[in-house]
Every structure is written in structure tokens, then in C-alpha cells.
Design a protein around this motif. Structure first.
Motif: not given
Lengths: 409, 157
Positions: B153-157
Motif C-alpha cells: 500500500t502507499g501513495t506515490r510521491v
């Protein structure tokens, strides 16, 4: 039909480039949204007139990364994930996964749970074959068969609902046995269905087996040699319709299938009609198995006696401290599975379903790979349709009975 | 070297007899035979198993990422013989930087999509594969999701 004389197009044709030459050549995109692809499958067809010269498949539209998700779930939490892979045969998926983990654990499953699993997976096979028959016939133009099939499928889904509370995403098999005690009155309910169902199969056969249009659209269509199928990874009823008597239920019996008396139907023509005949006969054999399981159902526990793995009964939890502790431990931490790796193959309605589970000794699977039958079978599509007419593509891919969720995972 | 406890096993012994260097390790666990072969020997061993030992089917090809251990990748082949019924697991270990292995599509055509899947999800290159492209993910996808250092999971920054 004569073989096309035009040269083979390159992969560039699939990317929308103009066909190589001639006014008769064109590239046709079938899908991803096409009613006859039973999901989201894209076929890129290079046509010469109405003859298919080259076929390329594009899959992955339903890829959800389920294999990655297994790695962050506890072993028992991963059971519902398996339902969603082959959503027309959820109980077969549950069974494959549970058997693989039980093999890693070395867990002994009580006879009643094993037989119940056999009975319900055979009902799942009926359910899946009914959807296949209905949609396949609908594709070819026989609409009423579809309505009849879904009428009977409804009965099966109601049986599933009775057992698990769910019509489709059942998750009824758990590691160590069943999720719930078999409900009161299941025997009458299943018996009522299984007594009527053979006459329903006769009904479908009356509509199709000697129907001139059906025969015209299916006989001699989608023919594929057995050697090609073995080489391309095609399994299940496709192989049996080509004359190979292969069935994991007989070759490597699991969940006490060796105690059941049934035949493995085969045909030799290897065309769409032969696959139809094989699956119709499989339905009759499944009825036989369900009847044997129902009548000979052993009594006794329906889940294994391993308090580290299997949740305790509700009453025990409320009266015994130890049971409560084990319940808490299993729910919060899961259970450790000994290090190792197994490959468990079962016969799903579509063919060989294999679960490759790798454990590193923790409570979460290190890696789970699903060898799904639809993925293997779809590889055979180009070989099957190249050189045939465009209209036969529908009949050919319908005879494969694939599920795109099963392909893309 | 073939472990001593496998010398009695007909398939393991046959592979050993075919090429003494073809088996680097092996085990017989939970009634399943696993043989490890050096990547350089893979295609010749597969050819031998298919044509001499009747493993006519390649059930599946997949991989396991042992990150951060080295050699990092295991490429796993599940073979199936129909007559008599038999299964065999074949394994090759690859190092983490620039993992490359020979394709077995010349032995079984079914390896085509399976190797594309392993390339797509693990980033392992298959030499001599006829059409090595991503299969499940879009062509412009970055990274290989089934690697252990790829986040769930996670958001691409």
C-alpha cells in the motif's frame, strides 16, 4: 477451408498498424467489452475477408494483485481472497487453497468435512457448468437454454446460501474443515434438487444435442490436436474432449475422492460439440457423486481437532478459559505454518487448478501462486481460431469456458 | 550434487545419470520432489525430462523473491507427466542484480505466457523468449509488484 495464403502479420498489427496488404485485409479488435468474451478479454484479429490469419490476446484487465495480497494476510484471512479469483467456482478455489495449507501443516481432516467438501465442490461444478452452458448457447443463438440454466443455478446458489450465508463468495471451507456446522435440513434440500436435476439435464439435451443449428455451429469447429493442447498448457474438459482421460480427482485423489464411484467422460473429436458432450456427461457424473456423498455422509466432527489452527466452538469459548485464549490467539496472531513448499492440484470445473504455497514458518504465507486453468487454457485460443471463420471465434472461445478473474488474478 | 536420500528416486537418479552437474540440490518433502539445477543447465535438463522422462506438461512457471537474501530469486517450474502420473518441481536460483535466465519456450510452448508473467511481476529476463512483454500490467507500469521490496500500500510521491 483452404489455408490463407497471405503472409503472417507481425506483432505491429496488434498495435493498430494497417494490415500488410490487399483490400480484404483488416485488423479487428474484439473486446475488451464484448458480450461473448465473458469478461474483459481483448482479441486482436487480423482478418483476410472473414478468415482469421492471426490472433493475439490481450489480458490483464481484471488483474487485482491477489497473489501480492496473500503475502500480507494471515493464512485463514486469505480464504475469502480465493473466492474472488474464479468467481463461478468459489468452492473449488477454497478447496485448493485449504488443501495446500493443510498439506503444509500436516493436518488430518475428519471424514464428514471431507465428504461435505466433495459434495459442495461437485455442486459448484454443476453451478459453473450451468453458467457455461447457458452463456455458450446464448452466444450461438439458443436463448431459452440460458434461462433454463439460470433457473437451476438459482437452486444451487440457494443451497450455498443455506450452508454459508453467501450465494457466491462462500468462503465455506476453512483451514481444518468447514466454516460452520452443516445447517439443519441440508439433506432434504440437496436431495430435492438432485432428484429433479437429471431430468433438467435431459431438458437441455432435448434442446441442443440433436438440434440442427447447434450441430452446424459446433461440429468440426474449434478443432485442436491433443499434442498442441498439452504443449500449450490447456487442461480439463478440453483435454478430455480430445480423448485424454485425465482428471486430478482420479489421478491424484484429494479429499477422499477415491471413495467415490464415477466415470471420467471422454470424446475424441476435440471440437466444440465434443466439449459440450463431455461437460454434459460431467454434470451427470457430478450428480452421481453428490448423491453418494449425501447418502453416505459420515457422522462425527466437521472440523479438525487442532486447537492451534481451528477456532473452538462457541459454547466452549463461553465456558472454558483455554478455548477463549486459543480463539483470541488465532484471531489476532494466526497460526504458524511449518517452513516448506507444496503444490496442490485439484480438478476445478475448468481444468487443473494448482496452489503453490511457500511458507517461511510465520503466520502469513511467504508466497502463493495460483496455477489457474483459465490462464493456461487461453493460451490455446490463437491455435484454435487461426485459419477459421470469424463467426466461429465465438463458438470456439465459448467452448473453453474461461473466467477472466481466474486468468488475471 | 544429488543428496544421498534421493538416489533411490527414479526421476532424481535419471537426471543425475543424464548430467552429473545438472542437480545442485534437491529434496523430497511432503511427497513432492524438488530438484535444483544451475541456470546454465536448465534447458538441457528440461529437454531431457520432457522427451526421455515424459514430462509432457509444464503446469506453471513462477518465482519466489527471497529478498534480501542472495541469491535472491528462485524461478520455479512445475512439471507434470501424465503416464504414469508424476509431478516434479524444478528450481533455479538467480542473483538479485540483473536476473536473467534462458527461456524454456523451445521445450514447452506453454512457458510463453508464464514467463511473461514472471517478467511482468518479478522483472526476471528470459533470454530467447519469442515475445517478452508485460502481460498482466500496462506496458508503462513502473516496477515489479511481486518483488518483496515493492510496497503493498502507499501513495506515490
Amino acid at each position: 477451408m483452404s489455408a490463407p495464403e497471405t503472409p503472417q502479420p507481425t506483432a505491429a498489427a496488434a498495435e493498430g498498424a494497417q494490415p500488410q496488404s490487399g483490400p480484404r485485409r483488416m485488423v479487428l479488435n474484439m473486446g475488451p467489452q464484448h458480450p461473448s468474451t465473458h469478461g474483459v478479454l481483448r482479441l486482436v484479429l487480423d482478418l483476410d475477408g472473414e478468415t482469421i490469419v492471426h490472433c493475439q490476446l490481450d489480458i490483464g484487465y481484471l488483474h487485482t494483485g491477489i497473489e501480492k495480497e496473500f503475502e500480507v494476510k494471515l493464512y485463514q484471512q486469505a480464504v475469502p481472497l480465493t473466492d474472488r479469483v474464479d468467481y463461478l467456482a468459489p468452492l473449488s478455489m477454497n478447496l485448493g487453497y485449504c488443501l495446500a495449507v493443510e498439506k503444509l501443516l500436516g493436518l488430518e481432516i475428519p471424514p464428514q468435512a471431507q465428504w461435505m467438501r466433495v459434495m459442495l465442490t461437485e455442486l459448484t461444478r454443476l453451478n459453473s457448468h450451468l453458467v457455461w452452458l447457458g452463456t455458450h448457447a446464448l452466444d450461438i443463438g439458443a436463448m431459452s437454454v440460458f434461462l433454463y440454466c439460470f433457473r437451476e443455478r438459482e437452486d444451487i446458489l440457494r443451497i450455498f446460501e443455506m450452508f454459508s450465508g453467501q450465494r457466491m463468495m462462500t468462503s465455506y471451507f476453512r483451514i481444518g474443515g468447514l466454516a460452520l456446522e452443516p445447517p439443519r435440513g441440508w439433506h432434504e434440500r440437496v436431495k430435492k434438487f438432485i432428484d429433479v436435476f437429471p431430468s433438467r439435464i435431459d431438458e437441455y439435451e432435448d434442446l441442443l444435442t440433436s438440434n440442427g443449428i447447434w450441430i452446424g455451429r459446433t461440429q468440426g469447429v474449434g478443432v485442436m490436436a491433443l499434442e498442441d493442447m498439452l504443449d500449450l498448457g490447456v487442461t480439463g474438459p478440453m483435454l478430455r474432449a480430445a480423448g485424454l482421460k485425465i482428471d486430478a480427482r482420479k489421478d491424484e485423489p484429494y479429499s477422499s475422492y477415491e471413495k467415490f464411484d464415477f466415470e471420467v467422460p471422454t470424446r475424441t473429436e476435440s471440437d466444440v460439440y465434443a466439449r459440450y458432450q463431455v461437460r454434459m456427461e460431467e454434470m451427470r457424473q457430478s450428480v452421481r457423486i453428490v448423491r453418494q456423498a449425501m447418502d453416505g455422509m459420515p457422522s462425527g466432527p466437521w472440523k479438525a481437532e487442532d486447537q492451534h489452527v481451528v477456532l473452538p466452538d462457541r459454547e466452549k469459548m463461553k465456558t472454558q478459559m483455554e478455548a477463549l485464549i486459543y480463539h483470541f490467539k488465532i484471531v489476532t496472531e494466526g497460526f504458524r505454518v511449518p517452513e516448506g513448499e507444496v503444490y496442490q492440484a485439484i480438478e476445478s470445473p475448468r481444468g487443473e487448478l494448482g496452489f503453490y504455497v511457500v511458507s517461511d514458518g510465520t503466520a502469513k504465507p511467504y508466497r502463493v501462486h495460483m496455477r489457474t486453468p483459465s490462464f493456461g487454457n487461453l493460451q490455446g485460443v490463437p491455435k484454435m481460431v487461426e485459419g477459421s471463420l470469424l463467426a466461429n471465434v465465438i463458438a470456439s472461445i465459448g467452448s473453453m469456458d474461461f473466467v477472466l478473474g481466474d486468468t488475471d488474478r | 550434487m544429488l543428496p544421498d536420500n534421493l538416489r533411490e528416486h527414479p526421476v532424481a537418479a535419471a537426471v543425475e545419470a543424464f548430467d552429473a552437474d545438472a542437480v545442485s540440490a534437491g529434496k523430497y518433502d511432503r511427497k513432492e520432489l524438488t530438484l535444483e539445477t544451475p541456470p546454465a543447465k536448465l534447458v538441457s535438463v528440461c529437454g531431457f525430462l520432457k522427451y526421455d522422462r515424459k514430462f509432457v506438461r509444464l503446469s506453471t512457471v513462477t518465482a519466489v523473491d527471497r529478498y534480501p537474501a542472495e541469491p535472491r530469486f528462485e524461478v520455479v517450474y512445475h512439471l507434470h507427466a501424465i503416464e504414469p502420473h508424476q509431478r516434479l518441481r524444478l528450481k533455479c536460483r538467480l542473483r538479485g542484480e540483473d536476473p536473467v535466465i534462458e527461456s524454456v519456450t523451445s521445450v514447452w510452448r506453454s512457458a510463453d505466457w508464464y514467463e511473461r508473467e514472471v517478467f511482468d511481476l518479478f522483472g526476471i529476463q528470459f533470454v530467447n523468449h519469442p515475445d517478452l512483454r508485460r502481460i498482466l500490467l500496462p506496458d508503462d507500469w513502473e516496477g515489479h509488484p511481486l518483488r518483496k521490496d515493492y510496497p503493498v500500500t502507499g501513495t506515490r510521491v
